[in-house]
Scaffold this motif. Sequence first.
Motif, PDB file in Angstrom:
ATOM      1  N   SER A 104      -2.536  -1.143  -6.448  1.00 50.05           N
ATOM      2  CA  SER A 104      -1.874  -2.027  -5.484  1.00 50.05           C
ATOM      3  C   SER A 104      -0.789  -1.259  -4.725  1.00 50.05           C
TER       4      SER A 104
ATOM      5  N   THR B 126      -3.817  -1.403   4.763  1.00 49.99           N
ATOM      6  CA  THR B 126      -3.340  -0.720   5.973  1.00 49.99           C
ATOM      7  C   THR B 126      -4.482   0.080   6.592  1.00 49.99           C
TER       8      THR B 126
ATOM      9  N   GLN C 172      -7.146 -10.353   2.872  1.00 50.31           N
ATOM     10  CA  GLN C 172      -6.716 -10.744   1.533  1.00 50.31           C
ATOM     11  C   GLN C 172      -6.181 -12.170   1.519  1.00 50.31           C
TER      12      GLN C 172
HETATM   13  N1  LIG Z   1       3.854  -5.208   7.616  1.00 50.38           N
HETATM   14  C1  LIG Z   1       4.407  -4.393   6.722  1.00 50.38           C
HETATM   15  N2  LIG Z   1       5.681  -4.008   6.881  1.00 50.38           N
HETATM   16  C2  LIG Z   1       6.265  -3.167   6.002  1.00 50.38           C
HETATM   17  N3  LIG Z   1       5.639  -2.667   4.918  1.00 50.38           N
HETATM   18  C3  LIG Z   1       4.370  -3.040   4.699  1.00 50.38           C
HETATM   19  C4  LIG Z   1       3.690  -3.908   5.588  1.00 50.38           C
HETATM   20  N4  LIG Z   1       2.441  -4.099   5.133  1.00 50.38           N
HETATM   21  C5  LIG Z   1       2.334  -3.345   4.005  1.00 50.38           C
HETATM   22  N5  LIG Z   1       3.486  -2.720   3.746  1.00 50.38           N
HETATM   23  C6  LIG Z   1       3.763  -1.796   2.643  1.00 50.38           C
HETATM   24  O1  LIG Z   1       2.831  -0.743   2.736  1.00 50.38           O
HETATM   25  C7  LIG Z   1       2.360  -0.380   1.467  1.00 50.38           C
HETATM   26  C8  LIG Z   1       0.836  -0.432   1.451  1.00 50.38           C
HETATM   27  O2  LIG Z   1       0.460  -1.782   1.620  1.00 50.38           O
HETATM   28  P1  LIG Z   1      -1.068  -2.210   1.643  1.00 50.38           P
HETATM   29  O3  LIG Z   1      -1.105  -3.694   1.830  1.00 50.38           O
HETATM   30  O4  LIG Z   1      -1.785  -1.394   2.614  1.00 50.38           O
HETATM   31  O5  LIG Z   1      -1.522  -1.835   0.153  1.00 50.38           O
HETATM   32  P2  LIG Z   1      -2.831  -2.221  -0.643  1.00 50.38           P
HETATM   33  O6  LIG Z   1      -3.340  -0.986  -1.240  1.00 50.38           O
HETATM   34  O7  LIG Z   1      -3.753  -2.988   0.212  1.00 50.38           O
HETATM   35  O8  LIG Z   1      -2.218  -3.166  -1.762  1.00 50.38           O
HETATM   36  P3  LIG Z   1      -2.938  -4.378  -2.526  1.00 50.38           P
HETATM   37  O9  LIG Z   1      -4.083  -3.821  -3.272  1.00 50.38           O
HETATM   38  O10 LIG Z   1      -1.884  -4.917  -3.417  1.00 50.38           O
HETATM   39  O11 LIG Z   1      -3.341  -5.330  -1.462  1.00 50.38           O
HETATM   40  C9  LIG Z   1       3.032  -1.296   0.477  1.00 50.38           C
HETATM   41  O12 LIG Z   1       4.125  -0.631  -0.094  1.00 50.38           O
HETATM   42  C10 LIG Z   1       3.502  -2.448   1.320  1.00 50.38           C
HETATM   43  O13 LIG Z   1       4.668  -2.993   0.768  1.00 50.38           O
END
Ligand SMILES: Nc1ncnc2c1ncn2[C@@H]1O[C@H](COP(=O)(O)OP(=O)(O)OP(=O)(O)O)[C@@H](O)[C@H]1O
Length: 731
Positions: free
Chosen positions: A47, A53, A93
């Motif tokens: 996570s 992203t 999600q």
């Molecule tokens: N809009 C945003 N503004 C600031 N930080 C963000 C934003 N979206 C995501 N982040 C940060 O970027 C990082 C990556 O987030 P992301 O959602 O891409 O991770 P993920 O691998 O999809 O996580 P998960 O499996 O929990 O969904 C995290 O630390 C998150 O807090």
Amino acid sequence: MAAIEERGNQMAVEVRGAYRSYGSLSVLKGLNMDVPNGCIYGLLGASGCGKTTLLKCIIGRLQLSEGSVIVLGQAPGARGHSIPGKDVGYMPQDLALFGDFTMLETMYYFGTLFGMSPKKVRERGKFLLELLELPSVTKTIKKLSGGQQRRVSFAVAMLQEPPLLILDEPTVGVDPLLRAKIWEHLLELVQRTRTTIIITTHYIEEARQAHVVGLMRNGLLLAQSPPDDLIKTHGMTTLEEVFLSLCREQETQERPPSQLSIQHSFTALNGGDEDLNEETPLLKSKRNNKASWTSNAKKMLKSMCECDPINPSTILPRPRSIAALCWKNFTRIYRNPGLLIFQFLLPAFQIVLFCLAIGGNFSGVSVAIMNSDRGINYSEATGMGEYIFDKCTPFENMDNFGSLFVSKLDDKSLDFTYYDSMTDAVDAVKKGKAWMAIVIPENFTQDMVERLGSIILQDNIPDDIINGSTIEIYEDVTDLQMTYTLQNKTTAASELFLEAFINNCNISKKDISSPLQVHNPPVYGGFHLSYTDYVAPGMIVSITFGMSIGLTALSFVIERKEGLLDRTWVAGVNVTEMVIAQILTQCIILFVQSTILIILVRFAFKVYMVHLRSIFLVELLTMLQGLTGMAYGLLISSLCQQETSAMQIMAGSVYPVLLMSGIIWPLEGMPKFLRYISYALPTTYAAEAMRSIMGRGWGLADMFVWRGFTITIAWFLLFGVLATIGLRLRK
Ligand SMILES: Nc1ncnc2c1ncn2[C@@H]1O[C@H](COP(=O)(O)OP(=O)(O)OP(=O)(O)O)[C@@H](O)[C@H]1O
């Protein structure tokens, strides 16, 4: 299908040297990724490692800070490309669905955006309903269980059978049996249609069914290979063990993460995978990977640098998208009684409250009276008393001028309490029991007779006669409106008092009249008009403006926060379509709103309007103000991420507008510097125009009116353009 075949051996998605940050947080750190056409790509990672992203960069919802992405042969968002658009099915999600819609309505909405016919939507809806074991299509989404809601979201992503499916954790909250069924369907889909699927999941072992898995950590892909290959290469028994081992390896690396090499291996697919045979695009793409990348990069650069001939269908607003968006807006209102009341009845409710609470006639105002006037007995009167008696036709209270004055006070609105002494009457004011004490001296009638007689005979009036014929008034002037009202009433009473003599005593009006002559009726308006009549035109303007700001800004911010807006953008809707749909929806809402408002103001509360025919102009100006408020609301929504910040901007805008537009208090009563600010507000000239239409009966040919209309339209266009730019930037 043809499009897929045309793409032949190309990678469906190619990411090179991708960097992306949120402020100072670096999320993608030089990531490379290859997703072959017609396969399931399982993207695994802890996570927060950046999976979502990355997916958002692939579908064109986020821009890379550095590096490049090619999806189905072009950069996402390139002119004429259907990504974002119908070529990608995206399951985010978040639920990102309208809770008040039924499953069928949800399908219709997205289906129309994708250009599907209602028949096709129904067919697909039926198929997906059965596949995903969903209950009735007519059940609203908010009444489904969490797992069922996720499955509807999944169904929406697959609705138009896109060549690329991006599924962000689709199996969360789904039971193992159904999860197996979903995987079975995805594998069959890939086999049958060569759809490319990128799927993220937290269930690592589930990803063994994918053709390729990408293991992601700290913004980088540690490896991407067929799962069995990975397990074999690392000598492990599960993917989870491979992932752990790669993580440990990364931790022990001394090189910065961006320099770590990706472990690519597609060998296990060579005849080993029963779902992908030798002729799969995957194998071909392995052979041609390098050449394909170079040619794609060139294509991408070409699409970015050389301007292709403009295809109007890709830049002009599409009627079907606008229709779908309008339909969505109205269905949301219709499905949500709270919103329905808020939209249509709240402005009416506010104007009713205003007309009832502001500017009405007073009642129950306590007034203390000490009337010690002894009066006069005309039958025994001599001198001036006899003279006056002879001139007058007897009338009520003629023998006691103190009582005559009190009787001329408006007793409908005033509550009199009589006191025996002046001290008690004034004490009543001091103790807050009365707003005013009226003290009438004991020789009032006697001295007034002398005074009137002297006026008629043009004699000098001695000071003691003037003092004895003076009514003293003690006031609490802490409430200005109350003070004005009571002063008006006492002045009116003294005029009526004198009128009784003029009418009954054969006295010439000019003997006691004021040197001023106020013409009745006045040039505009009427002396009977109340404060409500003055404020109502401005109130109509400010209520419509304020309500439109609130409704638009909040609904957009909430839609964005819930991911609904995101999903709509991914479906290929552009900002112009969104803004046009909002204007059309708002026009209909505003028409109903302003009609109710004007009917209430004019016919229920009888607010002054010179000509009934002016109603058309009043309605038009009200609607234009509403549209200006809507455009400002859109601008706010493009600036704010959260409802709270939108609310703060709204409150910070609506109150100054109300206070400074000359609606409550004339601009002439403001300091000069503030007047200039007032003129720059969107409601000031509109309120002035509205007052001129209603109170003066002026039309569009009059400067105050056309200026109000012109400035309102100018504000609408300015806010509209700024909001469109803001939404484009934030999109
Ligand atoms: N809009 C945003 N503004 C600031 N930080 C963000 C934003 N979206 C995501 N982040 C940060 O970027 C990082 C990556 O987030 P992301 O959602 O891409 O991770 P993920 O691998 O999809 O996580 P998960 O499996 O929990 O969904 C995290 O630390 C998150 O807090």
